[in-house]
Design a protein around this motif. Structure first.
Motif, PDB file in Angstrom:
ATOM      1  N   GLU A  63     -10.842  66.423  83.229  1.00  9.43           N
ATOM      2  CA  GLU A  63     -10.059  65.032  83.185  1.00  9.43           C
ATOM      3  C   GLU A  63     -10.515  64.081  84.060  1.00  9.43           C
ATOM      4  OE1 GLU A  63      -6.858  62.605  81.292  1.00  9.43           O
ATOM      5  OE2 GLU A  63      -8.038  64.381  80.616  1.00  9.43           O
ATOM      6  N   ARG A  64     -10.520  62.679  83.652  1.00  9.73           N
ATOM      7  CA  ARG A  64     -11.017  61.714  84.604  1.00  9.73           C
ATOM      8  C   ARG A  64      -9.779  61.384  85.626  1.00  9.73           C
ATOM      9  NH1 ARG A  64      -8.664  56.738  82.563  1.00  9.73           N
ATOM     10  NH2 ARG A  64      -7.683  56.875  80.714  1.00  9.73           N
ATOM     11  N   GLU A  65     -10.296  61.208  86.915  1.00  8.54           N
ATOM     12  CA  GLU A  65      -9.387  60.974  87.858  1.00  8.54           C
ATOM     13  C   GLU A  65      -8.456  59.838  87.544  1.00  8.54           C
ATOM     14  OE1 GLU A  65      -9.149  60.114  92.573  1.00  8.54           O
ATOM     15  OE2 GLU A  65     -11.005  60.961  91.702  1.00  8.54           O
ATOM     16  N   GLN A  66      -6.966  59.922  87.921  1.00 12.01           N
ATOM     17  CA  GLN A  66      -6.321  58.769  87.438  1.00 12.01           C
ATOM     18  C   GLN A  66      -5.318  58.692  88.840  1.00 12.01           C
ATOM     19  OE1 GLN A  66      -4.069  59.993  83.960  1.00 12.01           O
ATOM     20  NE2 GLN A  66      -5.734  59.510  82.614  1.00 12.01           N
ATOM     21  N   THR A  67      -5.070  57.576  88.974  1.00 11.97           N
ATOM     22  CA  THR A  67      -3.634  56.705  90.004  1.00 11.97           C
ATOM     23  C   THR A  67      -2.544  56.448  89.401  1.00 11.97           C
ATOM     24  OG1 THR A  67      -4.529  54.827  90.007  1.00 11.97           O
ATOM     25  CG2 THR A  67      -5.742  56.394  91.546  1.00 11.97           C
ATOM     26  N   LEU A  68      -1.742  56.672  90.044  1.00  7.50           N
ATOM     27  CA  LEU A  68      -0.132  56.346  89.526  1.00  7.50           C
ATOM     28  C   LEU A  68      -0.411  54.751  89.094  1.00  7.50           C
ATOM     29  CD1 LEU A  68       2.559  56.712  88.931  1.00  7.50           C
ATOM     30  CD2 LEU A  68       3.385  56.277  91.434  1.00  7.50           C
ATOM     31  N   GLY A  69      -1.121  53.809  89.893  1.00  4.57           N
ATOM     32  CA  GLY A  69      -1.083  52.559  89.618  1.00  4.57           C
ATOM     33  C   GLY A  69      -2.107  52.257  88.388  1.00  4.57           C
ATOM     34  N   GLY A  70      -3.029  53.252  88.152  1.00  9.44           N
ATOM     35  CA  GLY A  70      -3.810  53.142  87.000  1.00  9.44           C
ATOM     36  C   GLY A  70      -3.084  53.495  85.866  1.00  9.44           C
ATOM     37  N   LEU A  71      -2.299  54.456  85.905  1.00  6.46           N
ATOM     38  CA  LEU A  71      -1.378  55.163  84.752  1.00  6.46           C
ATOM     39  C   LEU A  71      -0.362  53.908  84.243  1.00  6.46           C
ATOM     40  CD1 LEU A  71      -0.791  58.545  85.966  1.00  6.46           C
ATOM     41  CD2 LEU A  71      -2.085  57.791  83.907  1.00  6.46           C
ATOM     42  N   ILE A  72       0.360  53.299  85.432  1.00  8.41           N
ATOM     43  CA  ILE A  72       1.343  52.210  85.020  1.00  8.41           C
ATOM     44  C   ILE A  72       0.663  51.214  84.107  1.00  8.41           C
ATOM     45  CG2 ILE A  72       2.705  50.592  86.062  1.00  8.41           C
ATOM     46  CD1 ILE A  72       3.503  52.838  88.105  1.00  8.41           C
ATOM     47  N   ARG A  73      -0.511  50.763  84.746  1.00  8.69           N
ATOM     48  CA  ARG A  73      -1.363  49.779  84.365  1.00  8.69           C
ATOM     49  C   ARG A  73      -1.855  50.084  82.702  1.00  8.69           C
ATOM     50  NH1 ARG A  73      -3.985  44.913  84.503  1.00  8.69           N
ATOM     51  NH2 ARG A  73      -6.177  44.836  83.889  1.00  8.69           N
ATOM     52  N   GLU A  74      -2.135  50.970  82.507  1.00  9.85           N
ATOM     53  CA  GLU A  74      -2.560  51.434  81.236  1.00  9.85           C
ATOM     54  C   GLU A  74      -1.373  51.321  80.339  1.00  9.85           C
ATOM     55  OE1 GLU A  74      -4.697  55.364  78.972  1.00  9.85           O
ATOM     56  OE2 GLU A  74      -4.459  55.237  81.119  1.00  9.85           O
ATOM     57  N   ALA A  75      -0.263  51.929  80.958  1.00 12.33           N
ATOM     58  CA  ALA A  75       1.128  51.970  79.840  1.00 12.33           C
ATOM     59  C   ALA A  75       1.479  50.349  79.528  1.00 12.33           C
ATOM     60  CB  ALA A  75       2.174  52.876  80.566  1.00 12.33           C
ATOM     61  N   PHE A  76       1.500  49.667  80.811  1.00 11.74           N
ATOM     62  CA  PHE A  76       1.714  48.002  80.503  1.00 11.74           C
ATOM     63  C   PHE A  76       0.657  47.533  79.540  1.00 11.74           C
ATOM     64  CE2 PHE A  76       1.137  44.183  81.483  1.00 11.74           C
ATOM     65  CZ  PHE A  76       2.455  43.299  81.518  1.00 11.74           C
ATOM     66  N   CYS A  77      -0.596  47.856  79.661  1.00 13.95           N
ATOM     67  CA  CYS A  77      -1.535  46.990  78.799  1.00 13.95           C
ATOM     68  C   CYS A  77      -1.443  47.512  77.470  1.00 13.95           C
ATOM     69  CB  CYS A  77      -3.090  47.390  79.461  1.00 13.95           C
ATOM     70  SG  CYS A  77      -3.271  46.108  81.066  1.00 13.95           S
ATOM     71  N   ASN A  78      -1.141  48.745  77.259  1.00 16.01           N
ATOM     72  CA  ASN A  78      -1.125  49.183  75.825  1.00 16.01           C
ATOM     73  C   ASN A  78       0.142  48.791  75.153  1.00 16.01           C
ATOM     74  OD1 ASN A  78      -3.200  51.068  75.907  1.00 16.01           O
ATOM     75  ND2 ASN A  78      -1.877  52.811  76.659  1.00 16.01           N
ATOM     76  N   LYS A  79       1.160  48.535  75.825  1.00 16.54           N
ATOM     77  CA  LYS A  79       2.437  47.761  75.240  1.00 16.54           C
ATOM     78  C   LYS A  79       2.137  46.341  74.961  1.00 16.54           C
ATOM     79  CE  LYS A  79       5.010  51.219  74.689  1.00 16.54           C
ATOM     80  NZ  LYS A  79       5.149  51.732  73.275  1.00 16.54           N
ATOM     81  N   ALA A  80       1.450  45.680  76.065  1.00 15.30           N
ATOM     82  CA  ALA A  80       1.043  44.357  75.755  1.00 15.30           C
ATOM     83  C   ALA A  80      -0.036  43.985  74.615  1.00 15.30           C
ATOM     84  CB  ALA A  80       0.493  43.952  77.144  1.00 15.30           C
ATOM     85  N   ASN A  81      -0.855  45.069  74.429  1.00 13.30           N
ATOM     86  CA  ASN A  81      -1.957  44.747  73.494  1.00 13.30           C
ATOM     87  C   ASN A  81      -1.166  44.918  71.834  1.00 13.30           C
ATOM     88  OD1 ASN A  81      -4.162  43.941  75.127  1.00 13.30           O
ATOM     89  ND2 ASN A  81      -4.426  46.309  75.460  1.00 13.30           N
ATOM     90  N   ASP A  82      -0.227  45.932  72.080  1.00 14.69           N
ATOM     91  CA  ASP A  82       0.521  46.354  70.881  1.00 14.69           C
ATOM     92  C   ASP A  82       1.295  45.059  70.325  1.00 14.69           C
ATOM     93  OD1 ASP A  82      -0.346  49.074  70.729  1.00 14.69           O
ATOM     94  OD2 ASP A  82       1.531  49.623  71.532  1.00 14.69           O
ATOM     95  N   ILE A  83       1.759  44.200  71.100  1.00 13.20           N
ATOM     96  CA  ILE A  83       2.639  42.915  70.847  1.00 13.20           C
ATOM     97  C   ILE A  83       1.536  41.632  70.853  1.00 13.20           C
ATOM     98  CG2 ILE A  83       4.687  43.743  71.320  1.00 13.20           C
ATOM     99  CD1 ILE A  83       4.577  42.202  73.922  1.00 13.20           C
ATOM    100  N   VAL A 117      -0.254  40.046  73.483  1.00 15.35           N
ATOM    101  CA  VAL A 117      -0.425  39.419  74.627  1.00 15.35           C
ATOM    102  C   VAL A 117      -1.277  39.856  75.659  1.00 15.35           C
ATOM    103  CG1 VAL A 117       1.781  38.161  74.026  1.00 15.35           C
ATOM    104  CG2 VAL A 117       1.821  40.171  75.628  1.00 15.35           C
ATOM    105  N   GLY A 118      -1.853  41.186  75.589  1.00 13.44           N
ATOM    106  CA  GLY A 118      -2.592  41.728  76.439  1.00 13.44           C
ATOM    107  C   GLY A 118      -3.712  40.963  77.030  1.00 13.44           C
ATOM    108  N   GLY A 119      -4.515  40.191  76.064  1.00  9.25           N
ATOM    109  CA  GLY A 119      -5.699  39.274  76.556  1.00  9.25           C
ATOM    110  C   GLY A 119      -5.281  38.322  77.616  1.00  9.25           C
ATOM    111  N   ALA A 120      -4.113  37.604  77.211  1.00 18.87           N
ATOM    112  CA  ALA A 120      -3.480  36.490  78.266  1.00 18.87           C
ATOM    113  C   ALA A 120      -3.178  37.167  79.338  1.00 18.87           C
ATOM    114  CB  ALA A 120      -2.398  35.898  77.501  1.00 18.87           C
ATOM    115  N   LEU A 121      -2.816  38.553  79.511  1.00 19.08           N
ATOM    116  CA  LEU A 121      -2.341  39.126  80.780  1.00 19.08           C
ATOM    117  C   LEU A 121      -3.418  39.789  81.447  1.00 19.08           C
ATOM    118  CD1 LEU A 121       1.194  40.537  79.414  1.00 19.08           C
ATOM    119  CD2 LEU A 121       0.728  38.590  80.943  1.00 19.08           C
ATOM    120  N   GLY A 122      -4.791  39.716  80.953  1.00 17.77           N
ATOM    121  CA  GLY A 122      -5.749  40.434  81.538  1.00 17.77           C
ATOM    122  C   GLY A 122      -5.863  41.939  81.245  1.00 17.77           C
ATOM    123  N   CYS A 123      -5.339  42.349  79.916  1.00 15.27           N
ATOM    124  CA  CYS A 123      -5.422  43.822  79.723  1.00 15.27           C
ATOM    125  C   CYS A 123      -6.836  43.784  78.790  1.00 15.27           C
ATOM    126  CB  CYS A 123      -4.194  44.211  78.969  1.00 15.27           C
ATOM    127  SG  CYS A 123      -2.985  44.081  79.996  1.00 15.27           S
TER     128      CYS A 123
END
Length: 81
Positions: A53-73, A75-81
């Motif tokens: 499995e690729r190495e993950q950090t807590l910050g990376g997991l939080i950013r990934e979850a946030f960006c997934n939701k932002a992209n779903d609605i 607004v991900g591009g505007a937020l840098g996702c």
């Protein structure tokens, strides 16, 4: 390797032979207390670990979850996702 990239043929062969995860299972007969009838019962447990499995950090997991939701609605591009 990006998770969206297709696997190379050699990696697919490697995973077909050796797998991409390992699972351990165990069982044990455990004594039960008298207030639930005594005797013993079989207890079973399983645990699976993903290999390579690729190495993950807590910050990376939080950013990934946030960006997934932002992209779903949308607004991900505007937020840098």
């Amino acid at each position: 390797m990006d998770r969206d990239m297709p696997l190379s043929a050699s990696r697919r062969i490697y995973e077909a032979i050796l797998g991409s995860s390992t699972t351990a299972r165990g069982s044990e007969s455990v004594p039960m207390p008298d207030w639930v009838g005594g005797g013993s019962r079989d207890a079973r447990c399983g645990y699976t670990v993903v290999c390579n499995e690729r190495e993950q950090t807590l910050g990376g997991l939080i950013r990934e979850a946030f960006c997934n939701k932002a992209n779903d609605i949308g607004v991900g591009g505007a937020l840098g996702c």
